[in-house]
Structures are given as C-alpha cells and as structure tokens.
Design a protein around this motif. Structure first.
Motif, PDB file in Angstrom:
ATOM      1  N   ARG A  83      67.575  47.491  74.459  1.00  0.00           N
ATOM      2  CA  ARG A  83      67.184  46.087  74.360  1.00  0.00           C
ATOM      3  C   ARG A  83      68.392  45.163  74.279  1.00  0.00           C
ATOM      4  NH1 ARG A  83      62.302  44.053  72.752  1.00  0.00           N
ATOM      5  NH2 ARG A  83      63.420  42.139  73.268  1.00  0.00           N
ATOM      6  N   GLY A  84      69.561  45.747  74.176  1.00  0.00           N
ATOM      7  CA  GLY A  84      70.765  44.932  74.065  1.00  0.00           C
ATOM      8  C   GLY A  84      71.178  44.659  72.642  1.00  0.00           C
ATOM      9  N   ASP A  85      70.493  45.271  71.673  1.00  0.00           N
ATOM     10  CA  ASP A  85      70.817  45.053  70.263  1.00  0.00           C
ATOM     11  C   ASP A  85      71.769  46.150  69.799  1.00  0.00           C
ATOM     12  OD1 ASP A  85      70.946  44.324  67.640  1.00  0.00           O
ATOM     13  OD2 ASP A  85      68.813  44.586  67.203  1.00  0.00           O
ATOM     14  N   SER A  86      73.023  46.051  70.207  1.00  0.00           N
ATOM     15  CA  SER A  86      74.004  47.067  69.850  1.00  0.00           C
ATOM     16  C   SER A  86      74.255  47.095  68.348  1.00  0.00           C
ATOM     17  CB  SER A  86      75.323  46.813  70.595  1.00  0.00           C
ATOM     18  OG  SER A  86      75.127  46.906  71.988  1.00  0.00           O
ATOM     19  N   HIS A  87      74.225  45.930  67.713  1.00  0.00           N
ATOM     20  CA  HIS A  87      74.409  45.891  66.259  1.00  0.00           C
ATOM     21  C   HIS A  87      73.280  46.640  65.557  1.00  0.00           C
ATOM     22  CE1 HIS A  87      77.842  43.115  66.136  1.00  0.00           C
ATOM     23  NE2 HIS A  87      77.280  42.499  67.170  1.00  0.00           N
ATOM     24  N   GLY A  88      72.050  46.452  66.028  1.00  0.00           N
ATOM     25  CA  GLY A  88      70.922  47.163  65.440  1.00  0.00           C
ATOM     26  C   GLY A  88      71.015  48.653  65.662  1.00  0.00           C
ATOM     27  N   SER A  89      71.400  49.053  66.877  1.00  0.00           N
ATOM     28  CA  SER A  89      71.549  50.477  67.174  1.00  0.00           C
ATOM     29  C   SER A  89      72.609  51.107  66.283  1.00  0.00           C
ATOM     30  CB  SER A  89      71.920  50.649  68.644  1.00  0.00           C
ATOM     31  OG  SER A  89      72.066  52.012  68.977  1.00  0.00           O
ATOM     32  N   ARG A  90      73.679  50.377  66.086  1.00  0.00           N
ATOM     33  CA  ARG A  90      74.730  50.892  65.201  1.00  0.00           C
ATOM     34  C   ARG A  90      74.248  50.970  63.754  1.00  0.00           C
ATOM     35  NH1 ARG A  90      80.268  47.669  63.624  1.00  0.00           N
ATOM     36  NH2 ARG A  90      81.195  49.308  62.344  1.00  0.00           N
ATOM     37  N   ALA A  91      73.509  49.935  63.318  1.00  0.00           N
ATOM     38  CA  ALA A  91      73.014  49.907  61.938  1.00  0.00           C
ATOM     39  C   ALA A  91      72.062  51.055  61.659  1.00  0.00           C
ATOM     40  CB  ALA A  91      72.332  48.572  61.649  1.00  0.00           C
ATOM     41  N   VAL A  92      71.330  51.493  62.668  1.00  0.00           N
ATOM     42  CA  VAL A  92      70.449  52.651  62.510  1.00  0.00           C
ATOM     43  C   VAL A  92      71.252  53.939  62.599  1.00  0.00           C
ATOM     44  CG1 VAL A  92      68.525  53.928  63.514  1.00  0.00           C
ATOM     45  CG2 VAL A  92      68.434  51.444  63.398  1.00  0.00           C
ATOM     46  N   GLY A  93      72.140  54.022  63.592  1.00  0.00           N
ATOM     47  CA  GLY A  93      72.817  55.276  63.893  1.00  0.00           C
ATOM     48  C   GLY A  93      73.825  55.714  62.854  1.00  0.00           C
ATOM     49  N   GLU A  94      74.573  54.787  62.280  1.00  0.00           N
ATOM     50  CA  GLU A  94      75.635  55.186  61.355  1.00  0.00           C
ATOM     51  C   GLU A  94      75.096  55.840  60.079  1.00  0.00           C
ATOM     52  OE1 GLU A  94      79.608  52.620  62.357  1.00  0.00           O
ATOM     53  OE2 GLU A  94      78.208  51.764  60.903  1.00  0.00           O
ATOM     54  N   LEU A 108      78.607  54.114  72.591  1.00  0.00           N
ATOM     55  CA  LEU A 108      78.299  52.943  73.409  1.00  0.00           C
ATOM     56  C   LEU A 108      78.019  51.723  72.540  1.00  0.00           C
ATOM     57  CD1 LEU A 108      76.098  54.479  76.252  1.00  0.00           C
ATOM     58  CD2 LEU A 108      78.533  53.918  76.279  1.00  0.00           C
ATOM     59  N   ALA A 109      77.345  51.944  71.404  1.00  0.00           N
ATOM     60  CA  ALA A 109      77.092  50.819  70.501  1.00  0.00           C
ATOM     61  C   ALA A 109      78.393  50.292  69.924  1.00  0.00           C
ATOM     62  CB  ALA A 109      76.138  51.250  69.385  1.00  0.00           C
ATOM     63  N   LEU A 110      79.279  51.203  69.521  1.00  0.00           N
ATOM     64  CA  LEU A 110      80.565  50.779  68.974  1.00  0.00           C
ATOM     65  C   LEU A 110      81.375  50.029  70.029  1.00  0.00           C
ATOM     66  CD1 LEU A 110      81.489  54.009  66.981  1.00  0.00           C
ATOM     67  CD2 LEU A 110      80.801  51.808  66.025  1.00  0.00           C
ATOM     68  N   ARG A 111      81.332  50.515  71.267  1.00  0.00           N
ATOM     69  CA  ARG A 111      82.048  49.825  72.347  1.00  0.00           C
ATOM     70  C   ARG A 111      81.512  48.415  72.534  1.00  0.00           C
ATOM     71  NH1 ARG A 111      84.300  47.114  75.119  1.00  0.00           N
ATOM     72  NH2 ARG A 111      85.141  47.350  77.224  1.00  0.00           N
ATOM     73  N   SER A 112      80.186  48.265  72.455  1.00  0.00           N
ATOM     74  CA  SER A 112      79.569  46.957  72.703  1.00  0.00           C
ATOM     75  C   SER A 112      79.875  45.954  71.611  1.00  0.00           C
ATOM     76  CB  SER A 112      78.044  47.114  72.860  1.00  0.00           C
ATOM     77  OG  SER A 112      77.734  47.926  73.971  1.00  0.00           O
ATOM     78  N   VAL A 113      80.137  46.431  70.385  1.00  0.00           N
ATOM     79  CA  VAL A 113      80.426  45.511  69.290  1.00  0.00           C
ATOM     80  C   VAL A 113      81.923  45.347  69.078  1.00  0.00           C
ATOM     81  CG1 VAL A 113      78.250  46.014  68.142  1.00  0.00           C
ATOM     82  CG2 VAL A 113      80.290  47.325  67.505  1.00  0.00           C
ATOM     83  N   GLY A 114      82.713  45.793  70.049  1.00  0.00           N
ATOM     84  CA  GLY A 114      84.145  45.541  69.997  1.00  0.00           C
ATOM     85  C   GLY A 114      84.957  46.598  69.286  1.00  0.00           C
ATOM     86  N   GLU A 115      84.393  47.782  69.038  1.00  0.00           N
ATOM     87  CA  GLU A 115      85.126  48.855  68.385  1.00  0.00           C
ATOM     88  C   GLU A 115      85.298  50.009  69.368  1.00  0.00           C
ATOM     89  OE1 GLU A 115      83.615  49.890  64.544  1.00  0.00           O
ATOM     90  OE2 GLU A 115      83.138  47.820  64.029  1.00  0.00           O
ATOM     91  N   ALA A 116      85.971  49.693  70.493  1.00  0.00           N
ATOM     92  CA  ALA A 116      86.112  50.664  71.575  1.00  0.00           C
ATOM     93  C   ALA A 116      86.884  51.898  71.137  1.00  0.00           C
ATOM     94  CB  ALA A 116      86.799  50.003  72.771  1.00  0.00           C
ATOM     95  N   GLU A 117      87.941  51.718  70.382  1.00  0.00           N
ATOM     96  CA  GLU A 117      88.762  52.854  69.982  1.00  0.00           C
ATOM     97  C   GLU A 117      87.980  53.808  69.080  1.00  0.00           C
ATOM     98  OE1 GLU A 117      91.612  55.392  70.352  1.00  0.00           O
ATOM     99  OE2 GLU A 117      91.612  53.456  71.390  1.00  0.00           O
ATOM    100  N   SER A 118      87.213  53.237  68.150  1.00  0.00           N
ATOM    101  CA  SER A 118      86.385  54.074  67.275  1.00  0.00           C
ATOM    102  C   SER A 118      85.336  54.823  68.087  1.00  0.00           C
ATOM    103  CB  SER A 118      85.713  53.210  66.215  1.00  0.00           C
ATOM    104  OG  SER A 118      86.654  52.602  65.371  1.00  0.00           O
ATOM    105  N   GLY A 119      84.746  54.131  69.039  1.00  0.00           N
ATOM    106  CA  GLY A 119      83.732  54.767  69.872  1.00  0.00           C
ATOM    107  C   GLY A 119      84.318  55.879  70.723  1.00  0.00           C
ATOM    108  N   ARG A 120      85.480  55.634  71.293  1.00  0.00           N
ATOM    109  CA  ARG A 120      86.121  56.659  72.118  1.00  0.00           C
ATOM    110  C   ARG A 120      86.490  57.869  71.275  1.00  0.00           C
ATOM    111  NH1 ARG A 120      91.719  55.558  75.406  1.00  0.00           N
ATOM    112  NH2 ARG A 120      92.068  57.655  76.206  1.00  0.00           N
TER     113      ARG A 120
END
Length: 866
Positions: free
Chosen positions: A559-570, A596-608
C-alpha cells in the motif's frame, strides 16, 4: 434604557454553551446589553453569588430550554422556585426552546420563543422580532472586554460540514468547569496550533469529555475529525479518510496522502483533530499539522507537556455521580445514590455501567448495592486493587450471568471479541468459518440473521455496539470497548484464556485474504489488520498465524506504507528471534521482508546489511534452494538494483532465477519477481538484447499467471519498456508504456508511486521517439505531481526531473534544460551516491542542450525502482 444595568442575563446548562453564545451574540448585535457566564465571569469565582448578582442586574432572564437545562442543578426546581413567581409577573423570564422539550409547570404559562428546527437566518429573525418590544432607546453599556467582532459564534443548530465524531453521550453529566477551562486553553493560542491532552486513569471519562467538547463547541469549527490512536501504525489510514473527505487526491502511499492532508490543514483554520487513546507523544507528534487549528488528545500517559498543555481528568465529584445515577435510574433516592456512588468510587464508566445494568434488568438498586458490596469484598480478599478493575468487573459480571442464561452464544462471541482489537470486528470472521467455533456459537454463526441477533444481545446489555459502515450504513460488524475486553479476559481461567486466544488466532488465519500485493484483497486486509496486530503475540507458535502477520506487513508495504510495514516487522523479528531462534524459517522470512521497508524510509545501509545477513543465514541453515532462501535472495536483488549496484544484482539475480525456475517453476511469483529485477540489472549494465528477451518472457508469463493489472505485471511492463528503448524499439516501448500508465492510473490512482514511475517511463519513451512536445507535457505534469506528493528531493522526483530535462533538451530549450538539469544534479549529489545512474546521466549530458538517452548515459539506463 435598561433599568437594572443589563438587558439580558442568559441562563443555560453547560452542554448548551454554544447555543447560549449564539443567542448572546445575536442580542448584542441588535443593541442589547448581555451578560453571559462564559464571557463575563472569571474562573474560580463563586458561581452561585455571581448568578444571584446577575439576576439582580438583568431586566430579563433568557433561559435556553433543553432537557439538560431542566435536569441541571442551577436550572432545576430550586432555582426556579426562588424567583419564578415574581419574575413571571414582571415578564422577566423568556424561555427559548432550541430542541423539543416539555416545559415544567412553572415555565408552562410563560410565552416562549421556539427556535427548534429553524436554520440560522430564520432563528435570528424570529429572535429579534419577538424581542423587539424590549429594545433600548439609548446605547447600552459595552457588555464585556472579551469577544472581538471577528469572534462571532457559529450557529449551534448545525454540525460542521466536515464531521466525523462518535455520537454524543446523552447522559453526560457535570465537568462544566473542566470543559470551560479546556476551551479557554484551546482558544488562547490565537494564530498558532494549540495542543491539549486529557490524561488520567483508565475509565475516568477522558474520551467522554473529549466527545462532549466536540459536540458542545461544534459551532467553533468548520472541521472536526476523530482518530482512534491506540494502534499508532493505523493512524495514517484514518487521516487518509479525512483527506478523501476534503476532496484531496490520494497520494502514492498512505504516508504521502497524510502529508498532503497536513499541508492542507496548515492552510486552514477552525479545525479540530481528536486523537483518542494515544499511548505516547511520539505516536502522534508527527501528525500535528501546524497552522491555526486545535489538537485534542486523550491518553493514560501524563507526559504530554512537550507537545502542549495537559489537563488531568479525575473522577467525578460526588454530586455529579449522584446526578448521573438519578438521571439514569428514575426514583432512585439521594441517599441510596450517594451510597452507590461511594461504592463505585465516582468512576464514570463504573457508574454508567451500573446504571445500564439496572435499566436493563429492573433489579432494585438496594439489591444491586448489597450484591455489589458482597462481591467486591470477595475480590479484595484475593488481593485485587481496590477500585477500578474489581468494581467494573462486578458490574459487567452481573450482566454476563444473565446473558449466559439467555444467549450462551453471545457470551462465547464476547469472549472471542475480548481477544481482538477494539476496532470494528467484521462478522465474516465468524460466519465464514463456523467449523472453528464451539457450540452453540457454531450453529449461530452459520445463520447470518441469527448471528446478527446475537450481536443485538450484546448491544442490549451495553457490552458492545454495532458498526455500520458508510456509505450505505450496512451493519456488518461490532465493537467492544477495550475495558470490557480487559475485564472479560481477566474473568476467564488461565486454561480458557489460552484456548480462547488460540481459537481467535485460528479464525484470523483462516480469514487470510491471500496475496497481499493484489489490490483486490486490500480492503479485506484493512479490516483484519488491527486484529492481526493485536493478536500477533498469541500466534507466535502458530505457523498459519505467523504467515498472516508476515502477509500483513507485506500488505502495508504494498500500500506504500513503509513506515507501517517497518513498525510491524521490527517487533515481530525481535520476538521471533527470541522465541523461534534467529535461524527459524519464519524468522528469516520476517528478516527478508524488512530491507525494502528500511530502504523506503531512508535507511538503505541498514536494509542492505540485514538483507545480506539474512541471505547468508538462509543459505547456511536452509540451503541455497529453499523457498525462503530464494525469497531472501530476490529481495536482496531488488534492493541492489534500487541502489544502482548493477553488477552484484546481475550475479545474484542470475543465480537466483536459475534456482527459482528449477525449484519453484518458471511462473511462480518469486521467479517472476527475480526475473524482473534481473531484467532491470541487465538494463542498467547496457545488456539490451538479453534484457529485452528476458523482459518480454517475464511480462508474458505475468500477464498469463497474475493478470495484466497485478503490481508485479506492471513492474515487468515498466522494465520491458526500458529494455526496448535501449534496443531502439521505441514504438513498441511507447505502446507498452501507454498501456501501463493507463492501467496504473486506474488501479492505483494518478499520484501513486507506481503511476508516477510509469509516467516517467512514457516520458522517456516519447523522448526517444522524438515526440518531444508530448514528452515535455507529460514530463512537466509528472514532475509537478512528484514534487507535490513526494517532495523535491525524493528519488522518484529526481528521476522525473531527469526525464523532463531530456525532453527539454530534445526540443532545443537549452536554458530551461540546463537550469532544471543543474538543479536536479545538485539535489542528486546531496541525496545519492556519486555513481548513481542519475548523476551519470546528468553529468554526461548536462549543458549539452540535447540530453538524449544514448551512448554511455543510456548504458546506465534510467532505473528508478521496482
């Protein structure tokens, strides 16, 4: 001329303050001198003394007549008996009816003014016409030093145009001083955002106080919107509903829609947002719009000072509790009400629940009081805390005893609902899988009408309320208050708690909507998401429940809610690492979803880093060909493509595609996803012929297996567009790009990220064909939308700006192309790595005046994202 000092003193109940202010303003505008408590009296003064003095000063008393007025302490029989006889002879009392009400005998003989069911203009005309005989001949004294001419009160007879607030509590009692103080604080910040939090013990009436404020002072606002804030991850969905109500177009993601809404509110005034049941300031801080509106928060947490003011909500005063009980229970004498109020601890929810039970059962109040005292003593003997849970548990326990005899299925339904979220519970959760229920609820759930009647039994005992969804008001769900849920869970013995919780987990798992990336299933996910989140810890040992949690996180991402996906996933990942171990397949799947959620919220290095670690674990624990390993490899391939690491992406993508085809089959969604990512990597590396061949094969399979509108199909179409452009097949590229953009606009809306990317694709295709003018028009529109929806520095915005720069260069608009290209390059260097394709494209062609896809720049191929 006024003989006493003022022409009118306006007497009203606290809940009718809006009417009193409107009437006072109309009289003041007509030239009368008016005294009104909320305008002229200072908080802390002796209310009774001020009232007596006001009555002495005023030529006439204007009484705002409502049911609340005649049941209030100062509008009641004692006050009327003190002055009604002489005042009536002098014609001093003017009853004004603003709602249908039967006038008491002392008021009945008086000539009254009826404003019920009139609009503002008609009500104002009737008021002034009927009172004209008392108009003063000389200018009256200035009545007060408060309200400025621009502060004209709104007409209390209508609600704001934009209004989403639960129904008013008809039995709300007292709190007038607190409501006046809350309004004073909110109105004190002229020209600024004002935030006020109501905090206190659970069940103390914070929500009811906020509800009463919204209804009582609705005339102060043009927009009032209620937000259930208990699940912070779902706040954006509610705010997105307000955006729709205001006619704002949906953004590409929920977060983008919310940002657009906040920007709109910053341009407005006279609005109120209510965040109900918020837990911590961090949960709502980002949703303060700024501007000149009001934000009201209810919470158990006291630490809200950093966001604004705070008011502690305590229990009712004893007279208020007695008034509440006597209003609800006719014939209840004052002494018995006082004893019952003392036993209930003056807690509003406990008093209201007790009154509800007595109304429903007709049990004598003395018997209720006796039984309550006996049951409370037994609870205290087991060491329960005096007050809250024991008292409320007793009140609901008595209702449950009767309900258990009358409708055992209703009790079973209530026990299941107690483990779900306090948001609306869809009835299909039970009706679609009755085989998972115990009798008699199993038979009940199999018959829709019988199930609806069972919900009605809960409603009848004030244990639940129906949920009727707009636009047609279909009542296909119900809600149970969070305190009722807590009490029901507490009453169950430990073995029953466990069994009931596991049954709820099984019901939710059975109701799984399926593919979380399929837009057709998103409505079902939206209904279930609050309950999946609320019960997630209960299902940590259930494979089916864990899969639903994972799918819900993927739904939020889709749905484009990367913050929500991260809030659930972590938190899920943290829990499962502890419970299941870091190498369990579901733990690894949860870990592979997060990058992918971390990348979308600007935490590319953490996501990688997480993606790389997850893939290494998967290969070591599960083997290189396990489906979980292949999914993790696919996710990492996508992430590498997104950051422009084409060589590693190609190597990983080729290996993963080969394994997926062998293990999962060529048409599995994971196989199609990795094929799309590999096509993009080949594009970026300039391998146009392999990219074109793979892209065509992938798109054909996606259309056959998933359908032409599936998100993966649209991604594959986008990828093939660039492969065709790189090959010089511009006409087929334009045809696919046009079709993809049309489908994206229909499926996702014009401002969704997928749609904006498709518009960028078509811009580039048109430019490569030499259709520079259409490319420029589409490029300008796309860039405008990107800047508005995503902001000027978002990666997709930078790609849109690059595409428009190319189109301008083709048209020979050298100066606009150079200016836009230099601005985009400056922003790109600030936000992107130095070897990013955008940087390479712009540095290869910037300043040339003819920025075309070709040569070395084309070898990097525009690659916004998957």
């Amino acid at each position: 001329m006024s003989g006493r000092g003022t022409d009118f003193f306006i007497s009203h109940a606290g809940r009718d303050t809006a009417w009193a202010e409107w009437l006072a303003w109309q009289l003041q505008e007509a030239g009368y001198a008016v005294e009104l408590d909320v305008w002229d009296w200072v908080p802390g003064q002796d209310f009774v003394a001020r009232m007596e003095a006001a009555l002495e000063r005023a030529d006439r008393l204007l009484a705002v007549c409502t049911e609340a007025y005649f049941s209030s302490a100062f509008g009641g029989a004692e006050l009327r008996a003190a002055f009604a006889g002489s005042a009536a002879e002098e014609g001093r009392i003017v009853p004004v009816l603003v709602e249908p009400v039967t006038l008491p005998s002392l008021y009945a003989p008086l000539i009254h003014l009826d404003l019920t069911d009139l609009d503002e203009a008609a009500a104002a005309a009737r008021l002034r016409a009927q009172l004209a005989g008392g108009r003063p001949t000389n200018a009256p004294p200035f009545p007060r030093a408060g309200l400025a001419p621009t502060d004209k009160p709104g007409f209390a007879g209508v609600l704001p145009e934009v209004w989403k607030v639960p129904p008013r509590n008809p039995h709300f009692t007292g709190r007038d001083g607190m409501l006046a103080e809350l309004r004073r604080r909110l109105r004190a910040g002229e020209g600024t955002l004002v935030v006020q939090a109501l905090y206190g013990l659970g069940g103390v009436g914070k929500t009811q106080l906020a509800l009463e404020y919204a209804h009582r002072f609705a005339a102060d606002y043009d927009l009032v919107w209620w937000i259930d804030a208990e699940q912070p991850v779902l706040i954006p969905e509610t705010l997105a509903g307000l955006a729709v109500r205001l006619g704002l177009s949906a953004g590409p993601t929920v977060s983008d829609t919310v940002e657009r809404l906040l920007a709109e509110l910053r341009r407005r005034d006279r609005w109120l947002l209510v965040f109900d049941n918020a837990e911590r300031p961090a949960d709502v801080a980002a949703y303060r719009p700024g501007g000149t509106g009001h934000v009201l928060i209810t919470s158990r947490f006291p630490g809200w000072g950093a966001l604004g003011g705070r008011i502690e909500v305590d229990v009712l005063t004893r007279p208020e509790t007695i008034a509440l009980l006597r209003a609800r229970i006719p014939g209840l004498d004052a002494e018995l009400a006082n004893q019952l109020a003392a036993e209930l601890g003056d807690l509003p929810l406990a008093a209201a629940q007790a009154a509800g039970y007595l109304e429903q059962t007709d049990l004598p109040a003395a018997d209720y009081l006796r039984r309550f005292r006996a049951r409370r003593a037994s609870l205290l003997a087991r060491g329960d805390v005096v007050g809250y849970s024991g008292r409320i548990d007793t009140a609901w326990g008595l209702s449950l005893e009767r309900l258990r005899d009358e409708d055992p299925a209703a009790v079973q339904l209530l026990e299941l609902a107690a483990f779900l979220a306090p948001e609306p519970i869809p009835l299909f959760l039970f009706a679609d899988h009755p085989e998972l229920l115990g009798e008699p609820l199993r038979s009940t759930a199999a018959e829709p009408d019988v199930l609806a009647d069972t919900v009605g039994a809960l409603v009848g005992y004030s244990l639940a309320r129906r949920h009727c969804a707009p636009p047609h008001g279909d009542c296909e769900g119900f809600q149970v208050h969070r305190l009722v849920q807590a009490v029901i869970r507490h009453r169950l013995p430990p073995d029953r708690q466990h069994a009931t919780g596991q049954r709820v987990v099984a019901l939710l798992a059975a109701a799984s909507p399926g593919d979380p990336e399929d837009p057709a299933r998103w409505t079902a996910y939206a209904e279930l998401a609050p309950h999946v989140l609320a019960t997630a810890p209960l299902g940590d040992h259930s494979p089916a429940s864990r899969q639903l949690v994972l799918d819900t996180a993927r739904y939020l991402q889709a749905r484009g809610d990367s913050h929500g996906s991260r809030a659930v996933g972590e938190p899920v990942l943290d829990r499962w690492r502890w419970i299941l171990g870091p190498d369990h397949p579901d733990t690894l799947t949860a870990a592979s979803t997060l990058p992918l959620a971390l990348r979308s919220v600007g935490e590319a290095e953490s996501g990688r880093a997480l993606g790389g670690d997850t893939l290494r674990r998967c290969r070591r624990v599960l083997g290189p060909d396990h489906p979980t390993t292949l999914r993790a490899a696919t996710t990492l391939t996508v992430a590498l493509v997104q950051v422009g690491e084409s060589e590693p992406a190609r190597a990983l993508g080729r290996d993963t595609q080969r394994r997926c085809r062998r293990v999962l089959g060529p048409e599995h969604t994971t196989t199609l996803l990795v094929a799309t990512a590999l096509t993009r990597a080949l594009n970026q590396l300039g391998e146009s012929e392999p990219a074109r061949a793979l892209g065509r094969d992938t798109l054909r399979r996606c259309r056959q297996v998933l359908g032409p509108d599936h998100p993966i199909t649209l991604r594959a179409a986008t990828t093939l567009t660039f492969a065709l452009i790189r090959r010089g097949d511009a006409e087929p590229a334009r045809a696919i790009a046009k079709d993809t953009l049309r489908r994206c606009r229909r499926v996702h809306g014009p401002d969704h990220t997928r749609t904006l990317l498709s518009a960028y694709d078509l811009t580039v295709a048109l430019g490569h064909l030499g259709d520079a003018e259409p490319a420029r028009a589409l490029g300008k529109d796309t860039l405008r939308r990107c800047r508005r929806v995503l902001g000027p520095d978002h990666l997709i915005t930078l790609w849109a700006a690059t595409g428009l720069t190319l189109a301008l260069g083709q048209l020979g608009d050298a100066e606009p192309a150079r200016a836009l290209g230099e601005d985009t390059l400056r922003r790109g260097r600030r936000a992107l790595p130095p070897d990013h394709p955008i940087i390479h494209l712009l540095t290869s062609g910037a300043g040339s005046g003819h920025l075309l896809i070709g040569g070395e720049a084309a070898a990097h191929g525009p690659s916004p994202t998957l």
